[in-house]
Enzyme design. Structure first.
Site, PDB file in Angstrom:
ATOM      1  N   HIS A   1      -3.099 -17.315  -3.854  1.00  0.00           N
ATOM      2  CA  HIS A   1      -2.879 -18.438  -3.082  1.00  0.00           C
ATOM      3  C   HIS A   1      -3.623 -19.644  -3.784  1.00  0.00           C
ATOM      4  O   HIS A   1      -3.298 -20.806  -3.884  1.00  0.00           O
ATOM      5  CB  HIS A   1      -3.174 -18.479  -1.726  1.00  0.00           C
TER       6      HIS A   1
ATOM      7  N   CYS B   1      11.840 -18.578  -4.111  1.00  0.00           N
ATOM      8  CA  CYS B   1      10.800 -19.613  -4.252  1.00  0.00           C
ATOM      9  C   CYS B   1       9.547 -19.072  -4.745  1.00  0.00           C
ATOM     10  O   CYS B   1       8.378 -19.667  -4.549  1.00  0.00           O
ATOM     11  CB  CYS B   1      10.792 -20.218  -2.923  1.00  0.00           C
TER      12      CYS B   1
HETATM   13  C1  PEP Z   1       6.165 -15.482  -1.885  1.00  0.00           C
HETATM   14  O1  PEP Z   1       5.689 -14.861  -1.364  1.00  0.00           O
HETATM   15  O2  PEP Z   1       6.884 -15.495  -2.995  1.00  0.00           O
HETATM   16  C2  PEP Z   1       6.019 -17.206  -1.527  1.00  0.00           C
HETATM   17  C3  PEP Z   1       6.751 -17.924  -2.008  1.00  0.00           C
HETATM   18  O3  PEP Z   1       5.261 -17.311  -0.493  1.00  0.00           O
HETATM   19  P1  PEP Z   1       3.465 -17.349  -0.757  1.00  0.00           P
HETATM   20  O4  PEP Z   1       3.308 -17.228  -2.107  1.00  0.00           O
HETATM   21  O5  PEP Z   1       3.127 -18.665  -0.131  1.00  0.00           O
HETATM   22  O6  PEP Z   1       2.958 -16.158  -0.031  1.00  0.00           O
END
Ligand code: PEP
Ligand code: MG
Length: 764
Positions: A376, A689
């Protein structure tokens, strides 16, 4: 004689230490050549420590070690014996930066026999790194004929001596050793890492938790030094007590136990006594802190359980804090004042919230020793548009605050203290990238249509209101993922209804009619809210997070839904739920949304004109319940970051395993194809995404699998659109179908070959 508060008898180690320190001080203050000084140093140490041998090896630029001085080994081996990087026990000590204490050195598997030294008669060996600011400059070794394990006191004395030797080497007091110290903290250096957020950045280093570099090691006035130490200890305790009573921390909870243990450590009499003894031994208060820290760390490292690891962390933290007190700099640099205008932030590790602590307008780049592209902190770095590099091994120990640094988060390199030529080359690169970015901008108004006429929807990921300006800049078709939790991570307390409503309203307004998909709070895993009590979990990524928390703490979820419904009054609202693991969870979510709708209507509020409820596809189990899942959602977005970590059972935040498995291999591609086909059958709009969407080769493969919508960081829109404009989607589909038949080996390479042959622009 200074009074000892707890123990009136001097320890034997203190006696030897004091004698060595006095001897070293004399050697350093007298004239003479560097070599002569080194020879006298080893003689002195061997004498006081009753060692048959004492040697100093210094590190050369290529990482090899050269014997620079010895008492006891064959003198003709000096400047002749060289150990390759990591070779033998001495090489091991230098490479790992650890103390080696071997009663039977010659029978150790790592022992490297050098006939020219005639060292075969010595059984026991104690080697400690000569390091300065964490960088190993060489190794100090003692050896004895008799087989014995050296005592903890011996280890401590040798470590303290190595510290003083290091200080004198660096300060130039031992002239003539310069050749061996080419790799010191003043030289240019390149370090490899993994790009976490693409970009190139030039700036100056700010250390995330600035380590105070101890420069004065020997004190001239132990009484005054003792005073300084006592005053600093009192201040430190007061500071910790104050911290402990802070209103945010005063609530009962697990953090209280942690803080209590920490506070007990700060008051620990044993620690204080050791510090005082070190000062009495002739060290400055700062050097005493470092020395006791090293000695205690050596002991603690022998313990393997987590309790001791935590205690070690406490000790490191306390020692750093005490050093800051002594330097009159208890406040760290995170408050923004005094930051250079172009900050390259360097940290061992950093959480996403910590990165947000820094003044964004000054932040150019981030370098961490851990981290992976799906962590993150990488996501936040991308959102902030700063270049970031992870897995930059040892970087913290190789820089000092203020060093010039260049991050090349395209090639995965960091250049420390770059030469003018390197700076010029990178300035050129930055200009070139800016030109390229301009080219992308010229594509802004052009829709992403493949050569064979297939329209691909290109959306952007966002998380902060400021990101919304990228919507027009990038030419994205809308916001495919708005990570609402980022705003929560920025706040000191849980954002109230009005604040949330206002924010979501502003986001919708800034989108100027383009779609925005709001993801409900995705907290847990590595995303932590400091003000929200979360139980400590063994496996947080698999734990109480996202939808699980929303269903168990519906009041938080309902508050957010209420804010979203109010913000989108009279317009369309798209809400997306993260980490759905089972279809039935969606029923519970919809029921909570219905409740909020009823609440708002009965209170006379206008509802959105249309409410679409979608889900993230992140949990592989859903692949085997696709019909039930897809019949309960209005749209789906594949969170490939999480989906792949669960599919491969490889922690996305763990640098060792995060990039171990390739997404462009048969298993994940077949899984994605299955989902894409099912979504088509159910006529459910599907987007991806995760980070995959922003890499041209991966995006090309997704389009080949039939995906028609991608959401990515704004900076990726240009490169991905360029790729799409040069792609024949039908041809790619046929190629991938063929690849996925049978054994399906070397998929990535084949796809690269396909792109090259077909002239698909995958180079960004
Ligand atoms: C993912 O898990 O691919 C996503 C887009 O969510 P995050 O990266 O915020 O967990
Ligand atoms: Mg996710």
């Amino acid at each position: 004689m200074i009074a000892r508060p707890n123990d009136p008898r001097p320890l034997p180690s203190e006696t030897s230490l004091r004698v060595i320190m006095r001897g070293l001080r004399e050697i350093m203050s007298e004239g003479g050549e560097g070599q002569d000084k080194l020879d006298r140093i080893v003689r002195q140490i061997a004498g006081v420590m009753v060692a048959d041998v004492c040697s100093i090896y210094l590190k050369r630029q290529d990482g090899s070690l050269e014997l620079f001085a010895t008492e006891g080994l064959n003198p003709s081996a000096v400047h002749k014996t060289r150990m390759k990087r990591g070779e033998g026990l001495v090489g091991r000590c230098s490479e790992l930066g650890v103390t080696v204490n071997e009663p039977e050195a010659s029978s150790h598997p790592a022992f490297s026999y050098r006939p020219e030294t005639s060292e075969e008669i010595y059984h026991s060996l104690l080697a400690v790194p000569i390091s300065r600011s964490g960088q190993v400059l060489g190794v100090l070794v003692i050896q004895n004929r008799m087989s014995k394990e050296y005592s903890d006191e011996d280890v401590e004395v040798l470590q303290a001596t190595a510290m003083v030797v290091a200080e004198n080497l660096v300060s130039g007091a031992v002239a003539g050793t310069g050749a061996a110290l080419e790799g010191s903290l003043s030289q240019p250096m390149a370090i490899e890492g993994e790009p976490l957020s693409e970009g190139i950045a030039l700036g100056h280093v700010v250390l995330h938790e600035p380590r105070i570099v101890v420069t004065h090691l020997l004190s001239d006035n132990p009484v005054a030094e003792m005073d300084r130490l006592d005053t600093a200890l009192t201040k430190l305790q007061a500071n910790i007590d104050e911290m402990f009573e802070h209103e945010h921390l005063s609530a009962v909870g697990e953090h209280r136990d942690v803080l209590e243990a920490y506070r007990m450590f700060a008051h620990d009499k044993g620690w204080h006594r050791r510090l005082r003894e070190a000062v009495e031994g002739g060290l400055t208060a700062e050097a005493a802190v470092e020395r006791v820290q090293n000695a205690m760390r050596t002991r603690m490292l022998k313990q393997h359980d987590t309790y001791w690891k935590e205690r070690q962390r406490d000790l490191d933290d306390l020692s750093d804090r005490l050093l800051r007190v002594l330097a009159g700099r208890l406040k760290s640099s995170e408050d923004g004042s005094g930051l250079p205008s172009e900050v390259i932030l360097v940290a061992r590790t950093m959480g996403p919230a910590e990165l947000l602590d820094y003044d964004r307008s000054r932040l150019r780049g981030l370098i961490v020793e851990d981290g992976s592209s799906q962590s993150h902190v990488a996501v936040v770095a991308k959102a902030l548009g700063i270049a970031a590099i992870g897995q930059a091994a040892g970087i913290v120990d190789r820089v000092v605050a203020g060093d010039a640094a260049i991050i090349d988060a395209v090639a995965g390199e960091v250049h420390l203290r770059p030469t003018n030529e390197v700076i010029a080359a990178y300035s050129d690169k930055v200009r070139f990238r800016a030109r390229k970015q301009k080219r992308y901008q010229s594509l802004r108004g052009r829709p992403a249509v493949t050569k064979d006429g297939i329209r691909i929807s290109l959306l952007m990921n966002a998380g902060l209101l400021v990101d919304m300006s990228h919507l027009t800049e990038s030419g994205a078709d809308g916001v495919g993922l708005y990570r609402t939790e980022l705003q929560f991570m920025l706040s000191d307390s849980f954002p109230r209804l009005d604040r949330q409503t206002q924010l979501y309203r502003s986001v919708i307004e800034e989108a100027q009619g383009k779609t925005v998909v709001f993801r409900s709070l995705d907290i847990g895993g590595d995303k932590v809210l400091p003000y929200l009590r979360q139980p400590k979990e063994e496996n947080p990524a698999l734990g109480w997070r996202a939808i699980r928390m929303s269903l168990d703490r519906p009041e938080l979820f309902r508050l957010q839904i209420r804010a979203l419904l109010k913000a989108a009054a009279g317009r369309e609202l798209r809400v997306m739920i993260p980490m759905v693991s089972a279809s039935y969870e969606l029923g519970a979510i919809r029921a909570l949304i219905e409740k909020e709708k009823t609440f708002l209507t009965t209170h006379g509020h206008q509802l959105p004109s249309n409410i679409l409820v979608g889900a993230m596809f992140e949990v592989p189990a859903l692949l085997f319940d696709l019909d039930a899942f897809l019949s309960r959602v209005d749209f789906v977005s594949i969170g490939s970051n999480d989906l792949m970590q669960f599919m491969f059972a490889a922690d996305r935040t763990n640098a060792r395993v995060a990039s171990r498995f390739d997404v462009l291999t048969a298993a994940p591609l077949r899984a994605l194809r299955m989902l894409i086909k099912a979504a088509k059958k159910h006529k459910v709009p599907l987007t991806l995404c995760g980070e995959m969407a922003g890499s041209p080769l991966e995006a090309m493969s997704l389009i080949a699998l039939g995906l028609r919508s991608l959401s990515m960081a704004p900076a990726s829109i240009g490169p991905i659109k360029t790729m799409i404009l040069s792609l024949d989607a039908e041809k790619a589909t046929a190629y991938v179908e063929e690849l996925l038949k049978g054994d399906a080996k070397d998929i990535r390479m084949s796809l690269q070959q396909f792109a090259e042959n077909e002239g698909v622009a995958i180079d960004g």
